[in-house]
Design an enzyme around this catalytic site. Structure first.
Site, PDB file in Angstrom:
ATOM      1  N   HIS A  47       0.771  -1.223   0.127  1.00  0.00           N
ATOM      2  CA  HIS A  47       0.002  -0.062   0.147  1.00  0.00           C
ATOM      3  C   HIS A  47       0.891   1.030  -0.002  1.00  0.00           C
ATOM      4  O   HIS A  47       0.597   2.204  -0.865  1.00  0.00           O
ATOM      5  CB  HIS A  47      -0.908   0.188   1.328  1.00  0.00           C
ATOM      6  CG  HIS A  47      -1.719   1.184   1.523  1.00  0.00           C
ATOM      7  ND1 HIS A  47      -3.002   1.074   0.426  1.00  0.00           N
ATOM      8  CD2 HIS A  47      -1.932   2.439   2.145  1.00  0.00           C
ATOM      9  CE1 HIS A  47      -3.519   2.442   0.865  1.00  0.00           C
ATOM     10  NE2 HIS A  47      -2.873   3.160   1.813  1.00  0.00           N
ATOM     11  N   GLU A  69      -2.145  -5.239  -3.904  1.00  0.00           N
ATOM     12  CA  GLU A  69      -2.707  -4.911  -2.657  1.00  0.00           C
ATOM     13  C   GLU A  69      -4.023  -5.566  -2.591  1.00  0.00           C
ATOM     14  O   GLU A  69      -4.367  -6.155  -1.578  1.00  0.00           O
ATOM     15  CB  GLU A  69      -2.721  -3.217  -2.468  1.00  0.00           C
ATOM     16  CG  GLU A  69      -3.252  -2.637  -1.388  1.00  0.00           C
ATOM     17  CD  GLU A  69      -3.622  -1.434  -1.609  1.00  0.00           C
ATOM     18  OE1 GLU A  69      -3.140  -0.463  -2.438  1.00  0.00           O
ATOM     19  OE2 GLU A  69      -4.299  -0.678  -0.725  1.00  0.00           O
ATOM     20  N   ASN A 381      29.988 -12.528  -2.313  1.00  0.00           N
ATOM     21  CA  ASN A 381      31.246 -13.029  -2.581  1.00  0.00           C
ATOM     22  C   ASN A 381      31.501 -14.408  -3.112  1.00  0.00           C
ATOM     23  O   ASN A 381      31.974 -14.847  -4.117  1.00  0.00           O
ATOM     24  CB  ASN A 381      32.223 -13.219  -1.265  1.00  0.00           C
ATOM     25  CG  ASN A 381      33.670 -12.643  -1.761  1.00  0.00           C
ATOM     26  OD1 ASN A 381      33.851 -11.943  -2.567  1.00  0.00           O
ATOM     27  ND2 ASN A 381      34.449 -13.071  -0.755  1.00  0.00           N
TER      28      ASN A 381
END
Lengths: 652, 122
Positions: A47, A69, A381
């Site tokens: 929202h 929503e 990494n």
């Protein structure tokens, strides 16, 4: 790009990050009953995103977050049951939003009509299965129409829990119907849940009013009829094996209502107070002992002694309880990491299968939050440089889909977190070249494999092949090790060429109040955290051996490097030929700290040394140990580092 | 004098609605704090308009609308749903049960006044 747009992007990314986290929480819990607050929070974050995107005029983001929503609103209102399909769809949608935000960053916003249609048709496909229609065959449509959204939700929930659905028809006088109705409602509530009260005046004299009461109950019809003195008709029979789900439902409701969220700082303050109390307790214990010495065991002294013991026990209990409150399962962190892995591996075009073990392992909330950045660094990494591109893996005869394992387990007072990849492993030769280039070692210097690997933790050490500056964040593995050290832990690495690399992070379970060993070197006292100590020894100096100019001691066949605290800190010490060695660290990174005397254990609260002493190496802080005596707490990790440096192999 | 029934469990909202309507003209206003109260009031008055909330503790607004629309005596009375944004679905159901109009809290005074007047054909 304008500054305000940058802000939008940053905030949108934050919201999506948070949404992803919440969704993982939903995924973890939906089978046993997700906390409605989580779904609500997820709803709210989309929202917010919708509002934000609307404000900046990004139509694609606005439209998609609006559609999502609506979908979440259905879930929130219980119109739709959460399923794995829905969760996967939401994950996909969040990824789509991320892609759009990434496109916005590049200055464009993609066309999303097709995707919006996808969301809408997905929403319809699930809404249908759980809509009002499902009730129509069973109940009178006229009655269904009168139920409010919430009542309908309750009706469905009752059916789902296997309760029978009944209705009672009553007629009362208009003037005093509320009293009579109250009695019926009460008896219904004693055996089940009153879902709806429907008034009617049809075919009734003007001074009377009728009610149809709709309720759900698990009780057998005979018992229901006995309890309620009106004509009960069964609309839907109870499911016989249904008593269990109902219990689960009841407990899950209880859990939500008995949970409180507390700011970790408040718990910190409690722990601080406990710390102060512990000091006071120490004083009481001491006074009690002194009294026993001076006045003998008279009744007062014995009383005092008992009180001091009770105080001791209760304080320990209190402390344990508060520490327990601070514990969170490490699965929370793994969940966030898995998001990073999902997203990042996609970005760099490497397929990764993620496996997690020991998610239930518990860790102090503060430590959990602090460890996440180092873990993100290690994981990225691994994806960047550990794991080979698919074509290279294929050539090597490895599975194209790489594996990353996240594993956590408890080891004594520590939590060990392992991040393992099945990539190329760290290339020792490249480290050597880089180290020479950076002037960290001298050309021709022979280093053991172990010592070579240790170099990757040096500040400023970074090779494309080994360690990356993560996406401009400027974080190197030295920061990872520093962070661990600051938390009272260790970072270690194991690597095998072409088989992969494992980073092993060892952390104390908690760091609020710690037990420490107080030692003496010459006229100085120091505290060493017990969690870092594996054992203590009494050593005759003549038993030392010297390897490469370094004092070592043969401890059950392993050469343990010795570090004299007096040399490390440049202080005076007893001129004895016999010392105590406190063995600290883990595995290959263990050393023996030589001290003159072991004074005993204390529970300490480590206080920072403050800015004035910032940069002072070797100390984790200071602590008070009774009688207003303040001593320094040794930072074991930096002591290990310092002593390894002193052997003359690594010049920084 | 035209007579209006306000069914609303919140005292403040009830007072507020009353004030707004009183501003629009001279009406006899009856307040019901619960659905049960409303059921009792209905036969005793000759209401020209009903305003009702949806979510109330005893019977809900939809049940009240259903009751009103199924009783010959009350069927012609215009009825306004006064509800919050949250209960969109409930408002739809209320309309299908025969409510005349709905208004969403918070609303503008004039909006409600116009609605009240036009429904009572003033």
């Amino acid at each position: 790009m304008k500054g305000s747009e940058k802000e939008f992007i940053a905030e949108a990314e934050d919201i999506l990050e948070e949404s992803g986290r919440l969704l993982l929480e939903v995924q973890d819990t939906y089978k046993t009953g997700t906390n409605p607050d989580t779904v609500n929070a997820l709803f709210r974050s989309l929202h917010t995103l919708k509002g934000l995107a609307g404000l900046f005029g990004y139509a694609a983001v606005t439209d998609i977050s609006h559609a999502l929503e609506s979908l979440l609103d259905d879930i929130r209102l219980g119109k739709v049951d959460i399923t794995e399909d829905i969760i996967q769809f939401l994950f996909k949608s969040i990824d789509t939003l991320r892609d759009i935000i990434a496109a916005v960053k590049e200055g464009g916003e993609p066309e999303v009509t097709a995707y919006l249609n996808d969301i809408e048709s997905f929403r319809k496909s699930i809404a249908r299965s759980a809509g009002l229609e499902s009730l129509k065959g069973i109940f009178d449509e006229a009655m269904l129409k009168v139920l409010s959204d919430y009542e309908e939700h309750r009706l469905k929930a009752n059916i789902k829990e296997g309760r029978g659905i009944y209705q009672v028809k009553t007629v009362f006088g208009l003037s005093d119907f509320d009293k009579s109705l109250e009695n019926v409602s009460k008896s219904i509530k004693s055996i089940g849940e009153l879902i709806s009260t429907l008034p009617t005046s049809r075919n009734l004299p003007p001074d009377s009013i009728g009610f149809i009461l709709l309720f759900g109950s698990l009780k057998p019809p005979a018992e229901i009829k006995k309890t309620i003195n009106y004509d009960v008709s069964e609309l839907l029979g109870p499911r016989v094996e249904a008593s269990k789900p109902q219990e689960i439902k009841e407990t899950s409701i209880k859990t939500t209502s008995t949970t409180v969220r507390v700011d970790i700082e408040k718990l910190d303050r409690i722990l601080n107070t406990i710390g102060e109390l512990t000091l006071a307790k120490g004083a009481v214990t001491r006074i009690s002992a002194e009294m026993a010495e001076n006045y003998g065991h008279n009744p007062f002294v014995i009383d005092m002694h008992k009180i001091s013991q009770t105080l001791d026990r209760r304080l320990a209990e209190l402390q344990d309880q508060v520490l327990e409150i601070r514990m969170v399962p490490i699965g929370q962190i793994f969940g966030r990491l898995s998001q990073v892995i999902r997203r990042y591996s996609k970005d760099v075009g490497k397929q990764i299968e993620l496996a997690m073990y020991g998610e239930d392992t518990e860790l102090d909330k503060y430590l959990a939050e602090e460890i996440i950045d180092p873990l993100v660094h290690i994981v990225r990494n691994a994806i960047d440089h550990g794991i080979e591109p698919p074509e290279v893996r294929k050539r090597k005869g490895k599975k194209e889909v790489a594996s990353v394992y996240l594993k956590a387990f408890q080891k004594g007072n520590h939590v060990v977190i392992e991040v393992r990849d099945d990539g190329a492993g760290i290339d020792i030769e490249k480290i050597r070249q880089k180290a020479i280039e950076k002037g960290l070692i001298e050309k021709g210097m022979e280093l053991q494999r172990r010592e070579m690997i240790e170099l990757i933790f040096m500040p400023g050490f970074s090779t494309k092949e080994v360690v990356s500056e993560v996406s401009g964040r400027g974080v190197g593995l030295d920061i990872v090790r520093d962070k661990l050290s600051a938390l009272g832990g260790f970072a270690d690495v194991e690597t095998v060429k072409d088989a992969g690399t494992t980073f092993i992070l060892t952390l104390p379970i908690t760091l609020a109040i710690i037990k420490s060993l107080t030692v003496r070197v010459g006229g100085e006292k120091f505290a060493i955290p017990l969690t870092t100590i594996s054992e203590t020894l009494v050593i005759e100096h003549r038993n030392f051996q010297t390897i490469e100019g370094r004092e070592v001691y043969n401890l059950r066949g392993v050469m343990l490097p010795m570090a004299r605290l007096k040399t490390l800190f440049d202080i005076g010490a007893d001129a004895s030929e016999r010392s105590f060695a406190v063995v600290v660290g883990f595995g290959e990174r263990s050393i023996g700290l030589l001290v003159d005397e072991l004074l005993g254990q204390h529970e300490i609260v480590i206080k920072s040394l403050g800015d004035y002493f910032k940069g002072l190496k070797g100390f984790a802080g200071a602590a008070e140990i009774g009688k207003h005596e303040v001593i320094l707490v040794i930072d074991v990790e930096s002591a290990i580092e310092e002593s390894l440096k002193q052997k003359g192999l690594v010049h920084v | 004098m035209k007579s209006i029934l306000i069914v609303e469990d919140s005292t403040t909202t009830r007072a507020m609605i009353r004030a707004v309507i009183e501003d629009a003209g001279d009406f006899e206003i009856v307040e019901a704090a619960t659905g049960f109260d409303a059921l009792k009031c209905l036969p005793a008055h000759n209401f020209d308009l009903i305003l009702t909330d949806i979510n109330m503790p005893d019977i809900n607004g939809l049940e009240l609308i259903n009751f009103v629309r199924n009783d010959e005596r009350f069927r012609p009375i215009p009825l306004i749903i006064v509800s919050t944004e949250k209960s969109e679905e409930d408002k739809k159901r209320g309309m299908s049960l025969g409510a005349s109009a709905y208004i969403t809290k918070p609303f503008k005074a004039k909006e409600l006044q116009d609605m009240v007047k036009s429904l009572m054909k003033l």
